[in-house]
Design an enzyme around this catalytic site. Structure first.
Site, short mmCIF file in Angstrom:
data_model
loop_
_atom_site.label_atom_id
_atom_site.label_comp_id
_atom_site.label_asym_id
_atom_site.label_seq_id
_atom_site.Cartn_x
_atom_site.Cartn_y
_atom_site.Cartn_z
N ASP A 200 0.83 -1.20 0.00
CA ASP A 200 0.00 0.00 0.00
C ASP A 200 0.86 1.25 0.00
O ASP A 200 2.03 1.22 0.37
CB ASP A 200 -0.92 0.01 1.23
CG ASP A 200 -0.13 0.08 2.53
OD1 ASP A 200 0.82 -0.72 2.67
OD2 ASP A 200 -0.44 0.91 3.39
N GLU A 201 0.26 2.36 -0.38
CA GLU A 201 0.83 3.70 -0.25
C GLU A 201 2.28 3.77 -0.75
O GLU A 201 3.14 4.36 -0.12
CB GLU A 201 0.75 4.18 1.20
CG GLU A 201 -0.67 4.38 1.67
CD GLU A 201 -0.75 4.93 3.09
OE1 GLU A 201 -1.72 5.64 3.38
OE2 GLU A 201 0.16 4.66 3.89
#
Length: 861
Positions: free
Chosen positions: A540-541
């Site tokens: 993620d991210e």
């Protein structure tokens, strides 16, 4: 003799230093330090600084929000601050404007911000100095002010400001922040914009809320989570106080040991009442059971040890409620979802083996079956990996050294002491103990080290390894696990403002490192007798890295892949590596969205963390439609690091929602995601609509639910438990039981707030029964020493009379006036002026935070 002389000299130096602290140490010990949140709604918010080397955002940025913060420094009258003084803090968000005659600011990395004296400036003894900041993140809670600010000066070791260290509240047992001023100006501090409808949950508002929802007496059957079917049958009472005689057919007694201990815990010892447990009944689904309590004895039938354990847990709960004299009962029970999980982050702030084992014990009592352990992130690597000692020697510790040479920077207001509870790691023996305990309770452990973003701890640790081996002339070994490419000139800032936290996904060392870590974890799982079947990649991210990486430019050209999509190719490659080992891959949903389903192994597991009013519903449905098992991890309903009330005195992040109280999680409808708009509001507390623009196709559904506790602001074990309980009861209820008031999912159907297709009266009736069952469980939490959250009372003062109520039935409420002695509230009582109130645990040993009710004309309405 030389060694003895050296030792004596060292001892003398240490003694002298202890007797004569440096001026910096004295200043840190005696400095007055105060932080005040001034305004979350300033009239103007400057734009964020623009990095000219970074690409422009794909869409225009939304209007900025910001806040104004004051830092007051009171220099002692008898201490002269040293030249070159610096103030080092952890600051959530970025400084946009600084107003100070004396100080400038600069961002080091992540949240480490340094305030340096302007050229020609110095500080004088006995003076007060104020630093006023406009920063990029509104602070809706005092908990946003991170502790352990430090002073530094040339030639001496940095020192933590004593006044910035957290304390402990003797009544609640929770962490306090003595340096943070009270937040009292609701119009300026409760919201960041005129569109925001959130209001502080004052005692008056809480009284109205609890009165509207209501409470009730405990139902006849108190099993939690609620069983699928439970009916009373005819016959005489079964007296379990005489003890039971347990026989087990089809399984080992050891496989049920924790559940059997649960019977002893409620007072059921050995005796004459027969309890026949049959494991291996193929007519019963996995994890399901049938429990029959009859005058002639008790029978349990289950397909597996999990089902038999759950039956024994249900028996213990109900028997305790009936004071061991049970009326005949038949329970036919099965879980709604096969995956019922809890994600525990021990990377940002460490929580040790003991606390994890305590949580495992509580999970078992709630029939949760998956512990997702987040073991590596930017701020810490928390798992011993044989052969890579720097991962824990460097990556598991934060200190005041900003070089990342022997420890990591002091992100998140870390206590820099090496023996601080927030520092440390799990040894291989610790992890084996966790696996063993989880296995005995039918809980699967899923390890996670977030990659390729959120990997700063690993990167810095492997740089330390590189320096050690290259200094020894072992260049081939040094390069073997180096996770950066020296020629990569990409500049970026991650969402947490790191510029160095992303693995290079185009160099072989990255995949060699991942394979080594996975191999080590797989060996531990095999040693514990629980093969590693699911590994969470993270994904993620991921920041905008790799644009100027020679390796990635070449990889993009070779594969005809846009550089921006190389993160998705990383997920595909690692998932394939795992599949070759017989391990399924899990990842956060944003890391899978751009991945090619055809390039991923079947049954790749998606943890959907889009918001209900954002991308979450479409993402959950589209990923399920791909055939992936989808685990609902929506931050606005399952992120247990979010606050439990809209209040400046409640800890928690607020980027996803301002409040996840027990009711919000209880009311979640995981099988009909659009229907949640009927009862929930968005982050600004506005009613809205959830359109089902991406319907589930026939034959597809979500596979489970998981609660997340991220630990950026969770520094103590007591805070872990405060954030988890009793909300974990509601999560368990929703993962195990389908609520009668949840409407059946109809593809393409949209819902808006107040939609009558969700029967609110039935929901509230279920809520009242649920809160009564929760209240029944609190004495057991007290017995286990769990620091669960006590919801403060609701209260109002009308015509000089105090009325009070509570979220859960039967809770003890105390009140006092004028700071006097506490009295127990038993009903409306005449008072004058403001009144303090608190809720008290059933065992009387701990209290909630204190709230103050004002006469009606003075209270916020």
């Amino acid at each position: 003799m030389d060694m003895l002389v050296t030792a004596l000299l060292i001892a003398a130096t240490v003694t002298s230093a202890a007797a004569s602290p440096s001026p910096l140490d004295r200043l840190a010990a005696e400095l007055g330090y105060r932080v005040s949140v001034v305004d979350n709604r300033p009239t103007y918010c400057p734009p964020l600084p623009v990095d000219p080397a970074a690409p422009p955002p794909p869409t225009p940025l939304p209007p900025r929000k910001c806040m104004v913060l004051d830092i007051d420094l009171d220099i002692p009258a008898d201490v002269t601050p040293p030249a070159g003084l610096e103030l080092r803090t952890s600051l959530i968000g970025s400084v946009l404007v600084i107003e100070s005659a004396e100080f400038d600011s600069r961002l080091v990395n992540g949240d480490v911000t340094i305030f340096t004296l302007k050229p020609g400036q110095s500080l004088a003894a006995g003076q007060r100095y104020r630093i006023r900041l406009t920063a990029s993140v509104p602070f809706f809670s005092r908990a946003f002010v991170l502790p352990n600010a430090a002073l530094a000066a040339p030639g001496v070791a940095p020192a933590v400001i004593a006044a910035s260290r957290p304390g402990t509240d003797p009544e609640t047992g929770l962490e306090t922040l003595p340096d943070v001023a009270a937040m009292t100006d609701e119009p300026r501090l409760a919201t960041a914009s005129a569109a925001d409808r959130n209001v502080w949950l004052t005692p008056t508002r809480a009284f109205a809320r609890y009165a509207a929802r209501g409470t009730g007496a405990a139902p006849d059957i108190v099993i939690l989570p609620a069983p699928a079917q439970a009916t009373r049958t005819e016959g005489a009472t079964v007296d379990l106080s005489k003890g039971v005689r347990i026989t087990i057919r089809g399984g080992a007694r050891a496989s049920l040991a924790p559940a059997l201990a649960g019977l002893e815990k409620v007072g059921i010892g050995a005796g004459p009442v027969p309890v026949a447990v049959t494991i291996g009944d193929l007519s019963i689904p996995a994890e399901s059971y049938r429990l029959d309590v009859a005058p002639t004895g008790i029978r349990i039938a289950a397909r597996d040890a999990a089902g038999a354990s759950y039956a024994l847990q249900s028996l213990a709960q109900q028997a305790a409620h009936e004071q061991l004299r049970m009326k005949p009962l038949t329970v036919v029970d099965a879980p709604r979802f096969g995956y019922r999980g809890l994600h525990l982050d021990v990377a940002r702030n460490f929580h040790d083996r003991g606390e994890i084992l305590r949580i495992v014990e509580q999970m078992a009592a709630l029939k949760l079956n998956t512990l997702h352990l987040h073991l590596g992130d930017d701020e810490g690597w928390r798992m011993e990996i044989p052969g890579l000692p720097e991962l824990t020697q460097v990556g598991a510790y934060r200190c005041l050294d900003l070089s990342d040479q022997t420890c990591l920077q002091p992100q998140l207001g870390a206590d820099p002491a090496r023996d601080a509870p927030t520092n440390g790691y799990l040894t291989t023996s610790d992890y084996l103990a966790i696996l063993t305990a989880a296995k005995a309770r039918q809980i699967n452990v899923v390890p996670s080290f977030d990659m390729p973003g959120h990997s700063r701890a690993a990167i810095k640790a492997m740089e330390a390894r590189y320096r050690r081996l290259s200094a020894a002339g072992r260049m081939a070994d040094a390069e073997r696990f180096r996770l950066v490419e020296p020629g990569d000139t990409t500049r970026y800032r991650s969402i947490q403002t790191y510029n160095d936290n992303t693995l290079n996904v185009c160099i072989p060392q990255t995949y060699r490192f991942v394979d080594t870590v996975v191999s080590a974890m797989a060996r531990l799982h095999k040693q514990a007798g629980v093969p590693l079947k699911l590994y969470h990649i993270g994904a993620d991210e991921t920041a905008g890295a790799w644009r100027n990486s020679p390796a990635c430019v070449a990889e993009a050209a070779r594969t005809n892949t846009p550089v921006a999509h190389l993160g998705a190719r990383f997920v595909e490659r690692v998932a394939t590596m795992l599949a070759a080992r017989g391990i399924r891959a899990g990842a956060w949903s944003d890391g899978l969205t751009n991945a090619d389903p055809a390039a991923l192994p079947p049954q790749t597991q998606s943890y959907v963390w889009g918001g209900l009013f954002d991308r979450g519903v479409a993402e959950a449905h589209s990923h399920a439609n791909r055939g992936w098992p989808v685990i609902l991890s929506m931050p606005d309903v399952t992120y247990l690091d979010m606050p439990q009330a809209v209040s400046p005195d409640e800890p928690g992040a607020t980027w996803a929602t301002r409040e996840i109280d027990l009711f919000r999680l209880y009311a979640f409808m995981p099988g009909n995601l659009p229907a949640n708009a009927a009862t929930m509001t968005d982050i600004l507390n506005r009613p809205g609509t959830i359109d089902d623009r991406t319907p589930l196709t026939p034959g597809h559904q979500v596979a489970g639910i998981q609660g997340q506790l991220w630990s950026e602001m969770v520094r103590r074990d007591s805070q872990v438990e405060y954030m988890l309980f009793p909300r974990l009861f509601a999560l368990a209820e929703r993962g195990w039981s389908r609520a009668a008031w949840e409407p059946a999912y109809a593809p393409g159907t949209s819902y808006s707030y107040g939609d009558v297709r969700v029967d609110r009266d039935a929901m509230l009736a279920g809520w009242r029964a649920f809160t009564a069952r929760v209240a029944e469980r609190l004495p057991a939490l007290d017995h286990d020493g769990i620091t669960y959250r006590l919801t403060p009372p609701g209260a109002r003062i009308v015509d000089g009379r105090l009325e009070a109520n509570s979220e859960l039935p039967g809770m003890r409420i105390d009140y006092r006036t004028g700071g006097g002695a506490w009295a127990r509230y038993a009903g409306p009582v005449a008072v004058s002026g403001a009144v303090d109130l608190r809720t008290v645990t059933p065992d009387g040993k701990r209290a909630s935070r204190i709230v103050t009710a004002l006469p009606e004309r003075a209270a916020w309405q």
